[in-house]
Design a protein around this motif. Sequence first.
Motif, mmCIF file in Angstrom:
data_model
loop_
_atom_site.group_PDB
_atom_site.id
_atom_site.type_symbol
_atom_site.label_atom_id
_atom_site.label_comp_id
_atom_site.label_asym_id
_atom_site.label_seq_id
_atom_site.Cartn_x
_atom_site.Cartn_y
_atom_site.Cartn_z
ATOM 1 N N GLN A 417 0.829 -1.214 0.000
ATOM 2 C CA GLN A 417 0.000 0.000 0.000
ATOM 3 C C GLN A 417 0.856 1.254 0.000
ATOM 4 N N THR A 419 3.987 1.577 -1.024
ATOM 5 C CA THR A 419 4.666 1.704 -2.324
ATOM 6 C C THR A 419 3.711 2.224 -3.386
ATOM 7 N N SER A 420 2.494 1.720 -3.332
ATOM 8 C CA SER A 420 1.506 2.153 -4.319
ATOM 9 C C SER A 420 1.212 3.638 -4.178
ATOM 10 N N ARG A 421 1.056 4.126 -2.920
ATOM 11 C CA ARG A 421 0.776 5.549 -2.713
ATOM 12 C C ARG A 421 1.933 6.410 -3.212
ATOM 13 N N GLU A 423 4.161 5.653 -5.508
ATOM 14 C CA GLU A 423 4.211 5.624 -6.971
ATOM 15 C C GLU A 423 3.134 6.524 -7.580
ATOM 16 N N GLU A 424 1.944 6.502 -6.990
ATOM 17 C CA GLU A 424 0.852 7.342 -7.511
ATOM 18 C C GLU A 424 1.181 8.817 -7.341
#
Length: 827
Positions: A417, A419-421, A423-424
Motif C-alpha cells: 500500500q 509503495t503504491s501511494r 508511486e501514484e
Amino acid sequence: MTVPSMTRSDGWIHFDQDHRHTAGACSTTGDLIDILDAVDVPIVVISPEFTVTCFNRAAAELLGFGPSNIGRSPADMPLLRSFRELEARCAQALATGAASRYDFRDRDKSYLLRIAPYAQSEGRLTGAVLTFANVTAFRASIEQAIYEREYTKTILNTVTDPLAVLSCELRILTGNRAFYTMFRFSREPMLSLSLGEIGNGALDRAPLQERLKSALTEGGEFEPFEIDHDFPGIGRRIVLLSASRFVLPGGPENMLLLAMHDVTHRRQAEDELRDRERRIRELINALPAAVYTTDATGLVTFYNKAAVEFAGRQPVLGTDQWCICSRLFWPDGTSMPRNESPMAIALKEDRPVRGSEAIAERPDGTRVTFIPYPTPLHDASGALIGAVNMLVDITERKKAEEAVQRLAETLEERVAQRTSRLEEEIAEREKAQAALRQSQKMEAVGQLTGGVAHDFNNLLTVVTGNLDLLERWAEASAPARRHVETAQRAAWQGARLAHQLLAFARQQDLRPEIVHLGQAMGEYESLLRRALGEAIEVTIACDPDLWLCRIDPAQFENSILNLAFNARDAMPAGGGLTISLRNVELDGSNGPANAPPGQYVLVAVADTGDGIAPDRIDRVFEPFYTTKEVGRGTGLGLSQVYGFVEQSGGCVDIESTVGAGTAVMIYLPKTAGVAAGRERRSSLAEALTLGSETVLLVEDDQGVLEVVTAMMEDLGYRVLTARNGVEALSILERGEPIELLFTDLVMPHGISGGDLALRARQMRPELKILLGSGYSARISPDTATAIAGLPILGKPYRRDELAAKLRSVLASGDGLAAMEIRPGPSR
C-alpha cells in the motif's frame, strides 16, 4: 344574265330554263324537289359558266344561300373563298368528265368537296354538281389515332428492355428501338422475319420455341428463359426472356409480347457475391477463435473449424440452439441455462453482449473459460435475421491471473500500500508538471505556416550553431559570454515557437500510440481537479466498452488541458465541467458536416460558463482569436486542439449557448489493436565526445550547411558537403570512404532526404544514416514508412546535441536500421 326559274313556295330549290328537264327524271317536279330537300348532304349545281343554278336546303344552311345566289359565282360563298382553285377544278371536271375530291378547312372545321360533271340525256355535259361533307369529327378521330400510335411508339422506345410483338407463327410484327438495336436491324427488313432468322441464331433454340408456342395456347404460361449470347448490336450479354399472350380487339389471332431483360450485371454481381461469401468463409475458418452463427431463433447455421476444437464435438446445424457447447456454467461454477446464455440474450434483446465470462464443458469433461462476443445480424431493412458469436478462450490467461493473485497475496500488505501511494504521488506530480509545461508552451503559438516554420528552423540552426561556436571563443570574456547566452536563450525560445506553429499547421511530428482514452482520462483526472480548483466540479463519464484510438497521448493530454482551462476562465465564479467519452457511428446525417462516415470515439468537454455569441463562434479555432479580455490568453489553445485532432484523422465541433455554457466535441477515429503501455521516459545528458570519421552532410540551405560543417569539423570529423540529393549521389558513386550520411529530410530537385537515404542504402548497405529536419510533412507516406526506423535530429540543435547524436549513431546500430527498399524511378 336573266335566269328563268321555277321556285317552290318556300324558295329553296331553283331550276333555270335549261335544266328544267332534270326534274323530269322523277314522276313530278315536286317529287324531285322533295327528294333533294330531304337529303342532308349539301348539294350545289354549277353551270358551265361557273354560276349557281340550284341548291338544296342542306346547302342553304351550310353556305348561307338564298334566292339571290342563283346565277352568281360559287366563289362568292364565304365558305369557298379560301378555295381559290374552285373554278379551275370545275372546268377540269367538265373538260374531262371525271369526278374529283378535295379537302379544305374553314376555321376549325374540315370539309370534303366532291366535284362531279353531269350530262343531259343526249350525253352533253351541262354542269357540275358540288357535294359537301363535314369530316371534322372523322379527321379528329384519324389524328387522335395517329397521336395515340405515336405516343405508344414513343413510350415503347423509351423502354430500355428490348420488346417485340410476335405473330402466332412466331414472326416479328413490330418491336421497339432497343429490340432493333440489340440485333442491329432497321425496322422494315426485320418485320415478318422468324426468330430463327435474326441475331446469329440467338433465339433459334428448340426449348425456347416450345415455350413460346405453349404460351400462345389458352391458359398457357411462359416460363422465363435465360440465354447467354453474343448479340450483333450489344455484344455478349446474359438475357432473361419473358412472354405474354394478348389479342387485339377484333383481331383474328393470338399474339405474343416478348420482353428481353439484360441480367448480365446481376449475374456478375451474384457470382461476385458467391465468391465473396466463399472468401469470407475461408477467412473465418482461418481464425484461431471459435466463430459460429445462428438464425433469429438461435439455431446454429454455421461454424468454423476452430469451433469444432473449442466445443470438442461436431456441432449439429439446425439443431443446436444458442451455443455449440454441450454444457455452460457461470464463472462461479453454477449451471447456466442455455436460454440465458449471452447468445440468447443478444438475440432476445437485439443488442451486442460484451464482457461476460462463461465456462464451457466439453463431452470429455474438460472445461474452457471463455468470453463470448455475440452480435445480432440484420438485413437491409433492419430486421433481425440472426447473430454471430466469437468465443475467445481465456483459460490460460485466467490461470496466469490466478497465479499472479496468489503471489500478490504473499507480499506484505502495508509495504504494497505504501509503495503504491508513493508511486501514484510521483506519477501524478510528474504528470502535472509535464501537463503544465505543455500547456504553457501553447500560449506562444504564432500565426505562421508549416513552410515558414521549416525555414525558421533552418535560420535557428544557423544562429544556434554559430552561437555555440562563439561560446567557446568567448569563454575568457564574461560580458561576451553573457551576450552569447542571452542570444542562445532567445534562439531556443524561437525553436519552441516553431514547434507550436507546426502543431497548428498539422505538420508536427506526432508519436501516435494505440490508446484507451478512458484509461488516459483516469490518469488525468486528479491533475484536472488540482489545476481547476475546488470551485469547478469535474465529472468524467466513460463508456465501459470504449473503442481504442491511435493518437499521440501527450498531445491529447495537452488538448484536454487547454479545453479545461478555457472552461475554467469561462466560469470565474465556479461551475461544472463534464467530460464524457463514448462510441459513435457517423453516417453523414449526424456529427460535423466535414466528418467522413465511420466509427469514432467522441470526447465531449462541456462547461456551464458564459457561452459564446453566435457571431463569434465560427472564429474560435482561428489562431490568435480569443473571446477573453486583453492580457488573458493568446487565442492559440483551440487552434492547437484543432490542429492535433485534424492531424490525427479526426474532426472538431463546437456548440454554445450564451448564458448556458459551451461544449467542444472531439471525434477521433476508432482503430484496431491493443492499447500500448504507458511508460515514463527520462532523458539523460550525454557527455560531449569528439570523432574522426568521414561524414557526408547534405543540406540545401547554404547557411545551415556552413554552420553544421563548422561544428562537425570543430568536433574533429572530416566533412564532405552536398547541397542536394543529386550531388550527394554523385559523391557516393565515387567510392570515397564515408561512415555516416547526415541529410536534411526536405530538399529540392525531386530527391528528398528520405529518397536519398533509400538510394544510399542500396548503394552502400553498411552506410549509417542520420536524418535532420525542421518538419517532415513534405515527404511521401511510402518514404516515411520506409525510413521509420532511422534516427532523426530535429532542427534547431546545439553543438552538444549534434555531438551526442553523431556518436550515438556511429557507435551503435541505430543508423543501420532496416529499411523497406523498393526500386523506384529516378527523379
